[in-house]
Design a protein around this motif. Structure first.
Motif, short mmCIF file in Angstrom:
data_model
loop_
_atom_site.label_atom_id
_atom_site.label_comp_id
_atom_site.label_asym_id
_atom_site.label_seq_id
_atom_site.Cartn_x
_atom_site.Cartn_y
_atom_site.Cartn_z
N LEU A 133 -47.69 -78.05 -1.62
CA LEU A 133 -46.66 -77.09 -1.26
C LEU A 133 -45.62 -77.62 -0.28
O LEU A 133 -44.61 -76.94 -0.04
CB LEU A 133 -47.32 -75.84 -0.63
CG LEU A 133 -48.40 -75.16 -1.49
CD1 LEU A 133 -49.00 -73.98 -0.75
CD2 LEU A 133 -47.82 -74.72 -2.82
N ASN A 180 -53.40 -77.45 -3.88
CA ASN A 180 -52.06 -76.93 -3.57
C ASN A 180 -51.18 -78.05 -3.03
O ASN A 180 -51.54 -78.72 -2.05
CB ASN A 180 -52.15 -75.82 -2.52
CG ASN A 180 -52.92 -74.60 -3.02
OD1 ASN A 180 -53.16 -74.47 -4.22
ND2 ASN A 180 -53.30 -73.72 -2.11
N LEU A 214 -37.53 -77.86 -4.08
CA LEU A 214 -38.36 -77.66 -5.26
C LEU A 214 -39.47 -78.71 -5.39
O LEU A 214 -40.54 -78.40 -5.91
CB LEU A 214 -37.46 -77.71 -6.50
CG LEU A 214 -38.08 -77.36 -7.84
CD1 LEU A 214 -38.66 -75.96 -7.82
CD2 LEU A 214 -37.03 -77.47 -8.93
N PHE A 215 -39.24 -79.93 -4.88
CA PHE A 215 -40.15 -81.02 -5.22
C PHE A 215 -41.01 -81.46 -4.05
O PHE A 215 -40.66 -81.31 -2.88
CB PHE A 215 -39.35 -82.22 -5.74
CG PHE A 215 -38.67 -81.94 -7.05
CD1 PHE A 215 -37.30 -81.71 -7.09
CD2 PHE A 215 -39.39 -81.87 -8.23
CE1 PHE A 215 -36.66 -81.43 -8.28
CE2 PHE A 215 -38.77 -81.60 -9.42
CZ PHE A 215 -37.39 -81.37 -9.45
N LEU A 221 -50.73 -75.81 -12.67
CA LEU A 221 -51.57 -74.71 -13.15
C LEU A 221 -50.75 -73.55 -13.67
O LEU A 221 -51.13 -72.88 -14.63
CB LEU A 221 -52.49 -74.23 -12.00
CG LEU A 221 -53.40 -73.04 -12.28
CD1 LEU A 221 -54.41 -73.38 -13.36
CD2 LEU A 221 -54.11 -72.60 -11.01
N ASN A 222 -49.59 -73.29 -13.07
CA ASN A 222 -48.80 -72.11 -13.44
C ASN A 222 -47.81 -72.40 -14.55
O ASN A 222 -47.76 -71.70 -15.55
CB ASN A 222 -48.06 -71.58 -12.21
CG ASN A 222 -49.02 -70.97 -11.21
OD1 ASN A 222 -49.82 -70.11 -11.55
ND2 ASN A 222 -48.96 -71.43 -9.97
N THR A 223 -47.03 -73.46 -14.42
CA THR A 223 -46.00 -73.73 -15.43
C THR A 223 -46.53 -74.49 -16.61
O THR A 223 -45.89 -74.53 -17.66
CB THR A 223 -44.83 -74.52 -14.82
OG1 THR A 223 -45.29 -75.83 -14.48
CG2 THR A 223 -44.29 -73.82 -13.58
N GLN A 233 -43.06 -80.96 -9.05
CA GLN A 233 -42.61 -79.66 -8.55
C GLN A 233 -43.72 -79.09 -7.66
O GLN A 233 -44.91 -79.20 -8.00
CB GLN A 233 -42.34 -78.72 -9.72
CG GLN A 233 -41.87 -77.35 -9.31
CD GLN A 233 -41.65 -76.43 -10.51
OE1 GLN A 233 -41.52 -76.89 -11.64
NE2 GLN A 233 -41.63 -75.13 -10.26
N LYS A 234 -43.37 -78.52 -6.57
CA LYS A 234 -44.36 -77.91 -5.69
C LYS A 234 -45.14 -76.85 -6.45
O LYS A 234 -44.59 -76.08 -7.25
CB LYS A 234 -43.69 -77.25 -4.49
CG LYS A 234 -43.07 -78.23 -3.52
CD LYS A 234 -42.35 -77.49 -2.41
CE LYS A 234 -41.63 -78.45 -1.49
NZ LYS A 234 -40.83 -77.74 -0.47
N GLY A 235 -46.45 -76.84 -6.20
CA GLY A 235 -47.25 -75.85 -6.91
C GLY A 235 -48.72 -76.13 -6.77
O GLY A 235 -49.16 -76.81 -5.83
N VAL A 236 -49.49 -75.63 -7.71
CA VAL A 236 -50.94 -75.77 -7.72
C VAL A 236 -51.30 -76.65 -8.92
O VAL A 236 -50.85 -76.37 -10.04
CB VAL A 236 -51.61 -74.38 -7.85
CG1 VAL A 236 -53.12 -74.52 -7.82
CG2 VAL A 236 -51.14 -73.47 -6.73
N PRO A 293 -59.53 -74.93 -12.52
CA PRO A 293 -58.77 -74.09 -11.58
C PRO A 293 -59.49 -73.81 -10.27
O PRO A 293 -58.83 -73.68 -9.23
CB PRO A 293 -58.56 -72.79 -12.38
CG PRO A 293 -58.55 -73.23 -13.80
CD PRO A 293 -59.54 -74.36 -13.88
N GLN A 294 -60.81 -73.73 -10.31
CA GLN A 294 -61.51 -73.44 -9.06
C GLN A 294 -61.30 -74.54 -8.02
O GLN A 294 -61.41 -74.29 -6.82
CB GLN A 294 -63.02 -73.27 -9.31
CG GLN A 294 -63.41 -71.98 -9.99
CD GLN A 294 -63.13 -71.98 -11.48
OE1 GLN A 294 -62.86 -73.05 -12.06
NE2 GLN A 294 -63.14 -70.83 -12.08
N ASN A 295 -61.03 -75.75 -8.49
CA ASN A 295 -60.84 -76.89 -7.59
C ASN A 295 -59.42 -77.39 -7.58
O ASN A 295 -59.15 -78.52 -7.16
CB ASN A 295 -61.77 -78.04 -8.01
CG ASN A 295 -63.22 -77.62 -7.99
OD1 ASN A 295 -63.70 -77.09 -6.99
ND2 ASN A 295 -63.92 -77.83 -9.08
N ALA A 296 -58.49 -76.57 -8.04
CA ALA A 296 -57.09 -76.99 -8.07
C ALA A 296 -56.60 -77.25 -6.65
O ALA A 296 -57.08 -76.66 -5.68
CB ALA A 296 -56.24 -75.91 -8.74
#
Lengths: 132, 485
Positions: free
Chosen positions: A118, A116, A27-28, A60-62, A81-84, A111-114
């Motif tokens: 992962l 990743n 997860l991390f 960005l998502n959570t 946490q892995k994500g954007v 968001p355009q420059n978020a």
């Protein structure tokens, strides 16, 4: 003969039960944040205030927002946490020569420059601009 | 009326038992009934029996355990049930159900089939009354050739739910199931049956705001135990239009012994993905539900004992979506973030003495749900008990029945862990109330009456009522009238 048919039934039933979801990754992400100033000066220490609106290390998502750790010797470690992610902040940095400068990072502010994040370990260089 | 007459002539069996005798057989038979197989009509212990029933039923809850389904429900139903056995080697079964009703004060849920798609419901912060209309059709045909039997079954459910005040969800559900089964009779007279089934599920959901001044509430894409997918919270089309799609499989094994022993096992797995149609149909949530049921016992004409163990595991997957920079939102990876383990184990006994039937049961049940990050937990366990007595007696052209029951639930306790700094205060309060309700002791008493009058040898009319009241003001009631043939 009847026992064979019973066995066939059990095998057929069990084969139907073997479907399932894929194994999920860890997860991390252990994130290393590295600073890069305009003139190449190294940052001895820097604290990013979480109370200043606009300072964000946000998934960005959570929507989860992380508090920046204290930067020492140009680096800081953070477990996310892995994500954007969206990253931006204004802060006061103490440079290696003892001087203090107001700095800003806005490279991943929208968001355009978020960015990743992962994998299990990531290194991200944050470009700093001087505000004074 | 002509349609009903045609139906009656089609399915009424040239049977040695009249309609009242067949009704009494159904109400007093302790023979085991395999229900999760396409051959259930053929393996049913009952003679041909069909009914057309209209009814009204409702619930009233002062403090509902699941506000997602409202605190009051009122529904009218029309139910047609057919079991036709022209001879001992084949049987046809069928059901048609139409219901229309309303759920009042639905909170934190704008999605249909909440208990199927949980925790990935879309919710709004206002709530309100939700109207619903549902159709259900099912049919099965099973036949026997020598010692072997074969069965085919299918069912279809369509559900429409909507709200008439902002925010206005409009949900349409389509649920198709197909099943096959086969089995054989052993030389001892015992019967084995194995069945499989496949289902396809879809639900489209659109939440609209008619108020021209704009929305005064927000829509949340819940991810379990107070967490939500913050990126899509809001009231724009990106957040308010979603779709569920998935499929499932099931398998069942049945054993009907010649000397009274019986056993059933079933396993079902359903995988439903939640999509965002406004973001190039990208999936962003997924729930996988696995349920296993095992029961067995021994039955005679006078008494029956039965034990059961049921287990369920629900896992929720959250997808990581990219920033959609290129005009397309893509999934990068997915995590298993939610899990819910549930169990239910117990035993039940039934005894018949003349016109009286007595039942008693005890079961332990519980669940443990958790969201992995940030850590959230909700768990509970308790003991369910029930006692019942019924009386059934024929008087000439009449068949009268009265039954009473008592139900109780004793909680062992509940646990709730919510990180308040990462949870909306309204959701923290909601889960705190849920935990308090799980810790309540519940005691209920129910009464049902039914009167049936023979009109012809194979046609009768019946009417009845049922109600259950509890100490926590969680009450249900039902009125019904129908024809048997």
């Amino acid at each position: 003969m009847r026992k064979q048919y019973i066995l066939y039934y059990l095998v057929a039933a069990l084969s139907v039960l073997s479907c399932g979801t894929k194994v999920e990754p860890e997860l991390f992400c252990e994130l290393t944040l590295s600073l890069a100033t305009e003139d190449g000066a190294r940052v001895a220490s820097m604290t990013v205030s979480s109370s200043l609106e606009g300072n964000q290390c946000r998934n960005l998502n959570t929507g989860m927002n992380y508090t920046y750790p204290v930067f020492e010797d140009n680096e800081a470690l953070l477990r996310v946490q892995k994500g954007v992610y969206l990253l931006s902040f204004d802060a006061v940095a103490t440079l290696e020569d003892g001087s203090t400068r107001s700095v800003r990072h806005y490279g991943h502010a929208d968001p355009q420059n978020a960015v990743n994040l992962l994998s299990g370990r990531e290194t991200l260089t944050l470009e700093l601009v001087y505000l004074d | 009326m002509p349609l009903l007459l045609a139906l009656f002539l089609l399915v009424s069996a040239p049977d040695s038992l009249g309609v009242l005798e067949r009704s009494a057989q159904r109400e007093r038979s302790l023979a085991p009934r395999p229900e999760k197989t396409a051959s259930s009509a053929l393996l049913s212990p009952f003679a041909a029996y069909s009914s057309v029933e209209a009814g009204v039923d409702g619930t009233s809850q002062k403090a509902p355990l699941f506000p997602e389904e409202g605190d009051h429900r009122l529904e009218g139903t029309l139910r047609i049930s057919l079991l036709s056995r022209k001879d001992s080697t084949s049987a046809v079964g069928g059901k048609v159900l139409y219901s229309n009703g309303i759920k009042r004060n639905v909170l934190w849920n704008s999605t249909s089939d909440y208990f199927l798609v949980y925790p990935y419901a879309v919710a709004d912060s206002v709530g309100g009354d939700c109207r619903r209309e549902q159709y259900f059709f099912s049919g099965s045909y099973a036949f026997r050739k020598g010692a072997w039997h074969y069965g085919f079954a299918g069912s279809y459910r369509a559900l429409h739910e909507w709200r008439e005040a902002d925010p206005r969800p409009r949900n349409i559900v389509s649920d198709l199931t197909l099943g096959l089964s086969t089995g054989f009779r052993l030389s001892s007279g015992a019967v084995l049956d194995a069945g499989v089934k496949y289902l396809r599920y879809s639900q489209s959901s659109q939440i609209s705001f008619y108020n021209t001044r704009g929305a005064n509430s927000s829509v949340f894409h819940l991810t379990g135990l107070g967490s939500h997918y913050a990126r899509f919270a809001g009231s724009n089309s990106m957040a308010t239009t979603t779709r569920y799609g998935g499929s499932g499989i099931g398998a069942s094994l049945s054993f009907l012994g010649a000397k009274g022993w019986f056993g059933f096992f079933s396993y079902e797995m359903t995988d439903i993905v939640h999509y965002l149609p406004s973001q190039n149909e990208t999936p962003y949530q997924e729930v996988v539900v696995r349920e296993a049921r095992l029961s067995g016992g021994y039955a005679t004409q006078k008494w029956k004992v039965q034990a059961h163990v049921n287990g369920g595991f629900r896992s929720g997957l959250e997808y990581v979506l990219d920033n959609g920079n290129r005009g397309l939102v893509q999934t990068l990876m997915r995590f298993a973030m939610f899990s819910r383990l549930s169990f239910d184990a117990g035993a039940q006994g039934t005894y018949i003495a003349g016109p009286f039937l007595f039942t008693g049961g005890l079961a332990a049940e519980g669940f443990h749900a958790q969201h992995n990050y940030p850590g959230r937990v909700l768990s509970s366990a308790g003991l369910d008990s029930s006692l019942g007595a019924s009386w059934l007696q024929g008087f000439g052209s009449w068949l009268l029945g009265v039954s009473a029951r008592a139900e109780g639930y004793v909680p062992f306790g509940a646990q709730l862990i919510i990180p308040e700094q990462f949870t909306m205060p309204a959701l923290t309060e909601y889960y705190t109330l849920r935990k308090e309700r799980l810790e309540r002791f519940r005691l209920g008493a129910g009464l049902s009456v039914k009167a049936q009058r023979r009109l012809l040898r194979s046609l009768s009319v019946y009417a009845g009522a049922d109600c259950l009241v509890t100490n926590i003001q969680d009450n249900t009631y039902k009125l019904f009238i129908g024809l048997n043939f």
